[in-house]
Design an enzyme around this catalytic site. Structure first.
Site, PDB file in Angstrom:
ATOM      1  N   GLY A   1       0.801  -1.217   0.000  1.00  0.00           N
ATOM      2  CA  GLY A   1       0.000   0.000   0.000  1.00  0.00           C
ATOM      3  C   GLY A   1       0.833   1.266   0.000  1.00  0.00           C
ATOM      4  CB  CYS A   2       4.185   2.130   0.957  1.00  0.00           C
ATOM      5  SG  CYS A   2       3.652   2.142   2.656  1.00  0.00           S
ATOM      6  CB  VAL A   3       3.923   5.173  -3.870  1.00  0.00           C
ATOM      7  CG1 VAL A   3       4.675   5.448  -5.157  1.00  0.00           C
ATOM      8  CG2 VAL A   3       2.423   5.298  -4.092  1.00  0.00           C
TER       9      VAL A   3
END
Length: 149
Positions: A55-57
């Site tokens: 969920g983190c770029v």
């Protein structure tokens, strides 16, 4: 408390006080980056798919250690390939590391982080990534609490 996690990190209260002293957001960003530089290096063996936060770029790794002395207490180590995100990791550690599972689950992350007014100055992707890290920490606290019975 795990010294590998909290070596030179100020408390969340100190971070909040420092933020209030810095009126310019560019100075605040520099401060967040400096916080990230205070994190201990993450050992390569902890850079795994299991520790990677989804969920983190940016790439973010969080590893949780549960200290089960009666009441489970959690400490964290982590890293990111992005300087600002590494600083956000440090802020989360100031909020959560060294606390019991129940204390972690009692923290209202949106309200606590809201005191720094970060959402107003982070991109939507960074805000989503920050909340993904919070979700991961809370999930680890829930597992530790369940395992403790």
């Amino acid at each position: 408390m795990d010294t590998a996690t909290k070596t030179d990190l100020p408390s969340f209260g100190d971070i909040l006080a420092d933020f209030e002293l810095l009126e310019d957001w560019e100075d605040r960003y520099r401060y967040v980056i400096e916080l990230g530089k205070k994190l201990e290096p993450l050992p390569d063996e902890l850079r795994t798919s299991e520790t990677k936060v989804q969920g983190c770029v940016s790439q973010v790794w969080l590893s949780t250690t549960v200290h089960p002395d009666g009441v489970p207490r959690l400490t964290f180590v982590g890293d990111s390939d992005a300087h600002i995100v590494r600083g956000l990791v440090a802020i989360l550690f100031a909020i959560y590391s060294g606390k019991t599972a129940d204390e972690i689950l009692d923290v209202d992350a949106v309200a606590t982080l809201g005191e720094l007014h970060l959402n107003e100055h982070l991109t939507p992707q960074r805000s989503n990534g920050l909340m993904a890290m919070v979700t991961r920490i809370r999930g680890d606290a829930e597992k530790a609490r369940a395992a403790a019975g």
